[in-house]
Scaffold this active site. Sequence first.
Site, PDB file in Angstrom:
ATOM      1  N   GLU A 127       0.872  -0.760  -0.065  1.00 28.94           N
ATOM      2  CA  GLU A 127       0.125  -0.016   0.231  1.00 28.94           C
ATOM      3  C   GLU A 127       0.713   1.278  -0.242  1.00 28.94           C
ATOM      4  O   GLU A 127       2.009   1.133   0.610  1.00 28.94           O
ATOM      5  CB  GLU A 127      -0.739  -0.508   1.526  1.00 28.94           C
ATOM      6  CG  GLU A 127      -1.570   1.147   0.469  1.00 28.94           C
ATOM      7  CD  GLU A 127      -2.856   1.030   2.662  1.00 28.94           C
ATOM      8  OE1 GLU A 127      -2.819   1.248   3.413  1.00 28.94           O
ATOM      9  OE2 GLU A 127      -3.305   2.016   2.367  1.00 28.94           O
ATOM     10  N   GLY A 260       2.425   1.565  10.769  1.00 27.92           N
ATOM     11  CA  GLY A 260       2.546   0.294  12.601  1.00 27.92           C
ATOM     12  C   GLY A 260       1.988  -0.469  12.013  1.00 27.92           C
ATOM     13  O   GLY A 260       2.558  -1.541  12.558  1.00 27.92           O
ATOM     14  N   MET A 262      -0.181  -3.502   8.615  1.00 24.76           N
ATOM     15  CA  MET A 262      -0.367  -2.988   7.170  1.00 24.76           C
ATOM     16  C   MET A 262      -1.966  -4.260   7.348  1.00 24.76           C
ATOM     17  O   MET A 262      -1.519  -5.818   7.447  1.00 24.76           O
ATOM     18  CB  MET A 262       0.416  -3.281   6.562  1.00 24.76           C
ATOM     19  CG  MET A 262      -0.136  -3.134   4.827  1.00 24.76           C
ATOM     20  SD  MET A 262      -0.984  -1.491   4.506  1.00 24.76           S
ATOM     21  CE  MET A 262      -2.291  -2.172   2.910  1.00 24.76           C
ATOM     22  N   GLU A 263      -3.040  -4.567   6.620  1.00 20.72           N
ATOM     23  CA  GLU A 263      -4.058  -5.243   6.847  1.00 20.72           C
ATOM     24  C   GLU A 263      -4.327  -6.034   5.704  1.00 20.72           C
ATOM     25  O   GLU A 263      -4.883  -6.971   5.634  1.00 20.72           O
ATOM     26  CB  GLU A 263      -5.684  -4.531   7.174  1.00 20.72           C
ATOM     27  CG  GLU A 263      -5.723  -3.921   5.600  1.00 20.72           C
ATOM     28  CD  GLU A 263      -5.033  -1.955   5.722  1.00 20.72           C
ATOM     29  OE1 GLU A 263      -4.074  -2.202   6.095  1.00 20.72           O
ATOM     30  OE2 GLU A 263      -5.369  -1.502   4.412  1.00 20.72           O
ATOM     31  N   HIS A 296      -7.670  -2.460  14.856  1.00 22.09           N
ATOM     32  CA  HIS A 296      -8.274  -1.949  13.185  1.00 22.09           C
ATOM     33  C   HIS A 296      -8.192  -2.277  12.416  1.00 22.09           C
ATOM     34  O   HIS A 296      -8.668  -2.854  11.490  1.00 22.09           O
ATOM     35  CB  HIS A 296      -7.180  -0.762  13.830  1.00 22.09           C
ATOM     36  CG  HIS A 296      -7.148   0.155  12.449  1.00 22.09           C
ATOM     37  ND1 HIS A 296      -7.215   1.516  12.590  1.00 22.09           N
ATOM     38  CD2 HIS A 296      -6.166  -0.123  11.316  1.00 22.09           C
ATOM     39  CE1 HIS A 296      -6.825   2.435  11.282  1.00 22.09           C
ATOM     40  NE2 HIS A 296      -6.338   1.185  10.312  1.00 22.09           N
ATOM     41  N   GLU A 297      -6.692  -3.629  12.631  1.00 24.08           N
ATOM     42  CA  GLU A 297      -6.188  -4.251  10.884  1.00 24.08           C
ATOM     43  C   GLU A 297      -6.843  -5.386  10.861  1.00 24.08           C
ATOM     44  O   GLU A 297      -7.373  -5.179   9.481  1.00 24.08           O
ATOM     45  CB  GLU A 297      -4.198  -4.889  11.116  1.00 24.08           C
ATOM     46  CG  GLU A 297      -3.857  -3.632  10.859  1.00 24.08           C
ATOM     47  CD  GLU A 297      -3.847  -2.289  10.692  1.00 24.08           C
ATOM     48  OE1 GLU A 297      -3.931  -2.562   8.843  1.00 24.08           O
ATOM     49  OE2 GLU A 297      -2.482  -1.647  10.700  1.00 24.08           O
ATOM     50  N   GLU A 319      -9.703   4.661   6.006  1.00 22.76           N
ATOM     51  CA  GLU A 319      -9.260   4.578   7.795  1.00 22.76           C
ATOM     52  C   GLU A 319      -9.721   4.923   8.640  1.00 22.76           C
ATOM     53  O   GLU A 319     -10.199   4.351   9.698  1.00 22.76           O
ATOM     54  CB  GLU A 319      -7.917   5.269   7.526  1.00 22.76           C
ATOM     55  CG  GLU A 319      -6.562   4.701   6.143  1.00 22.76           C
ATOM     56  CD  GLU A 319      -5.862   2.856   7.450  1.00 22.76           C
ATOM     57  OE1 GLU A 319      -6.452   3.114   8.654  1.00 22.76           O
ATOM     58  OE2 GLU A 319      -5.557   2.356   6.209  1.00 22.76           O
TER      59      GLU A 319
HETATM   60  N1  BES Z   1      -3.317   0.790   5.909  1.00 22.96           N
HETATM   61  C1  BES Z   1      -3.126   1.356   7.135  1.00 22.96           C
HETATM   62  C2  BES Z   1      -1.248   1.746   7.298  1.00 22.96           C
HETATM   63  C3  BES Z   1      -0.630   2.120   5.199  1.00 22.96           C
HETATM   64  C4  BES Z   1      -1.612   3.231   4.939  1.00 22.96           C
HETATM   65  C5  BES Z   1      -0.201   2.013   5.123  1.00 22.96           C
HETATM   66  C6  BES Z   1      -1.534   4.037   4.147  1.00 22.96           C
HETATM   67  C7  BES Z   1       0.367   2.380   3.721  1.00 22.96           C
HETATM   68  C8  BES Z   1      -0.436   3.523   3.376  1.00 22.96           C
HETATM   69  C9  BES Z   1      -2.829   0.427   8.298  1.00 22.96           C
HETATM   70  O1  BES Z   1      -3.902  -0.236   8.446  1.00 22.96           O
HETATM   71  C10 BES Z   1      -2.243   1.774   9.429  1.00 22.96           C
HETATM   72  O2  BES Z   1      -3.692   3.014  10.141  1.00 22.96           O
HETATM   73  N2  BES Z   1      -2.416   1.110  10.243  1.00 22.96           N
HETATM   74  C11 BES Z   1      -1.298   2.464  11.402  1.00 22.96           C
HETATM   75  C12 BES Z   1      -1.851   2.613  12.773  1.00 22.96           C
HETATM   76  C13 BES Z   1      -3.422   2.089  13.345  1.00 22.96           C
HETATM   77  C14 BES Z   1      -3.709   1.593  14.512  1.00 22.96           C
HETATM   78  C15 BES Z   1      -3.999   3.366  12.774  1.00 22.96           C
HETATM   79  C16 BES Z   1      -0.483   3.012  11.208  1.00 22.96           C
HETATM   80  O3  BES Z   1       0.738   2.070  10.634  1.00 22.96           O
HETATM   81  O4  BES Z   1      -0.007   4.068  11.825  1.00 22.96           O
HETATM   82 ZN    ZN Z   2      -5.761   1.391   8.231  1.00 22.72          ZN
END
Ligand code: BES
Ligand code: ZN
Length: 825
Positions: A127, A260, A262-263, A296-297, A319
């Site tokens: 992503e 943090g 990735m889903e 979240h994931e 998100e």
């Molecule tokens: N899908 C996101 C991570 C992401 C977003 C990767 C955009 C690359 C581009 C993931 O679901 C996410 O939101 N991760 C958060 C942690 C969450 C607990 C809010 C993060 O990585 O901080």
């Molecule tokens: Zn997310």
Amino acid sequence: MAASPEEFRGQARLPHFASPLRYDLRLRPDLTACSFSGAAAIDVAVSAPTRFLVLNAAELSDLAPSEVVQFEEDEILVMGFDRELPVSEGVLKMNFTGTLNDQMRGFYRSKYECNGESRNMAVTQFEAADARRCFPCWDEPAFKAKFKLTLEVPSELVALSNMPAVEETVNGPLKTVYYEESPLMSTYLVAIVVGSFDYIESSTSQGTKVHVYTQVGKCNQGTFALDVAVKSLDLYKDYFGTPYPLPKLDMIAIPDFAAGAMENYGLVTYRETALLYDELLSSASNKQQVAITVAHELAHQWFGNLVTMEWWTHLWLNEGFASWVSYLAVEYLFPEWNNWTQFLDETTSGLRLDALAESHPIEKALASYIKKYAYSNAKTEDLWAVLEEESGEPVKDLMTTWTKQQGYPVIYAKLNGHDLELEQAQFLSDGSSGPGMWIVPITSCCGSYDVQKKFLLKDKTGKLHVKEFTASSADGVKDPNFWIKLNIDQTGFYRVKYDDELAAGLQNAIKSKKLSLMDKIGIVDDAYALSVARKQTVTSLLRLLNAYRDESDYTVLSHVCLSISKISVDATPDLSKDIKQLLINLLLPTAKKLSWDRKAGESHLDVMLRSLLLIALVKLGHNETISEGVRRFHIFLGDRKTPLLPADTRKAAYLAVMRTVSTSNRAGYDALLKIYRETAEAQEKSRILGSLSSSPDKDIVFEALNFMLTDEVRNQDSFYILGGISLEGREVAWTWLKKNWDYVLKTWPSSSLISDFINSIVSRFASEAKAAEVSEFFAGRIKPSFERALKQSLERVRISARWIESIQSETNLGHTVHELLQSGV
Ligand code: BES
Ligand code: ZN
């Protein structure tokens, strides 16, 4: 019809005359040479006659056949054919090679220690648009296809992908693992991990197998996340009205990871700090972060993976919803954590769907939405349409005013006789007011939560008749307990500015503990934001804070602390010591009550609050707290297991130590580095990194920044050091950034990581002159990856600069500070 490949350059999206149905992918990573080779056979449907196929590829070589044209800049691949392809289905076959890069995107390598030696693992992070770095593909969320993967890897390693393995054949040092074919899914959710891991397993009530993979020897640290995962899957199955769509779910901790977590569908990847929890080594806040991240994931497995946004402009839907649902889940799993309140507390920016949280049909409607768009893609409007249908409310009109325009409103509330007069204006932190207008769900309660009034404010102004609450008694004296709170429990996404009379009523209500937790948070948060925007004085903000003196709740105080650290900057150098003392007085009673030591049976919130307050007191320069932190640190150095410094209070002690460190007295810094080098725990490492640059000594800050560039600090962890930079160190940090900019840019190409450098360093300034200097430096150096971060940081600098000016013109500030200080003791 296109005549030349050139015509496909410079387009935001791929043409739609051909789309993939199924990818048959074979990949062979070489963990020693850090490269990979691959073969793709893609079933393609041609929907309009074409002489070209256009898809994505980046940093891939040796692509066959030879009539391929690659436009590196556009990250596309155009294949020309001698004859026109008719409307039909066919198979596109390609071989290719690539590099397992060290940039935490695409197909990359992460390093770990095994038996004292350094090894590589192969990991993917796709992503938003990096699947194209691993295999040629239609790399857009709406081109859903089925994926059938095959991996060739060293036989002794674990090889994981989205689906379960169906067959494994060992051939000497290599094995070939064949995976089940996936359901329809987007490219950004494809995942592969290859390395040595331990795992633990469990299963849901439906029998779905859930695994947590960790580095060898650490799998007992996955127990907590595994438990949260199983429970969340069971909860979401009911909540979304659809069972978990895949046959298995794996979750894995990756030592080098840009985000943090990735889903990825069926194979969720995490930073170690976001997945691993150890009863002895982790703090309560680490535990909470793990729970929130897992929830979240896993929410994304439905909201995002099963139903996917049509294009990245609707990413907020993904998100926003995953965040909202994750807090809902954690609130359900750990009611004693009060997470729902923390959600409001932490989400002070960005879009919250709280306005929707009020209405009950949502739960039913969400299930319909998931069913309707399963294995497909949806736009923001599609969600509103489903919600509208199920609720009978004008959801689309209402929400469009919120999602199609930037920002949100502030409601000015004033009492005029028996009328509560309301007026909306666009709220902007820079103090200007934009032309925006919203349909605002106004809720209010008067004197008691039993008496509530609601209406939709559709125009610029509106009125609420509140005669029954404002009526004076026969002798003309208003009820002293009279108060009105708007936006009950902060469920609406707007701020409220009360006139003096209403504000005074609310302060009394706070002091006499009439208000709910959420409302108390909201009042401080609104007052703080209004103060930054120069709609309210800091003098009145301090008076308001003073009303929170007896507060003992974690969330309110955490919020107050946040405001505090921002206020006590450089607006009034002569007064700043007194202001800090005032804030110390505010926090100290609760901090004393909690003390440094954990009590048997105390609540999760008290544990969190203790660490929060100690950290705030250290940052405010409270001498007693600092020396107690240093004392405990020395005991800890002699005995790493001492109960005097458990994980929860360690950060406060580390920060205390760093407040006392200087070039001529650097033993504390060196001791922290030693602990950093000895520990294998990512959470402990992060606590230390977050402290190293917090010394008031410029040379030490400089040294910490240089340490960040050594290979002792993973690139994923730079933001801890950046986040900790002391106010005294901001100038040296800026000089350092300018000097190292080329190297930094090359080494941290990912947008979020490079943006951290700018956000953390630039945003600490608060003058027009500095903003100009920063702009000048970046003129000619701007890249899309950090352009927005730079603009936002400069905006923050300018907002602070104007705020400071306005504070300096507050004639009453000094007087009020001294009055409050005197009344406080
Ligand atoms: N899908 C996101 C991570 C992401 C977003 C990767 C955009 C690359 C581009 C993931 O679901 C996410 O939101 N991760 C958060 C942690 C969450 C607990 C809010 C993060 O990585 O901080
Ligand atoms: Zn997310």
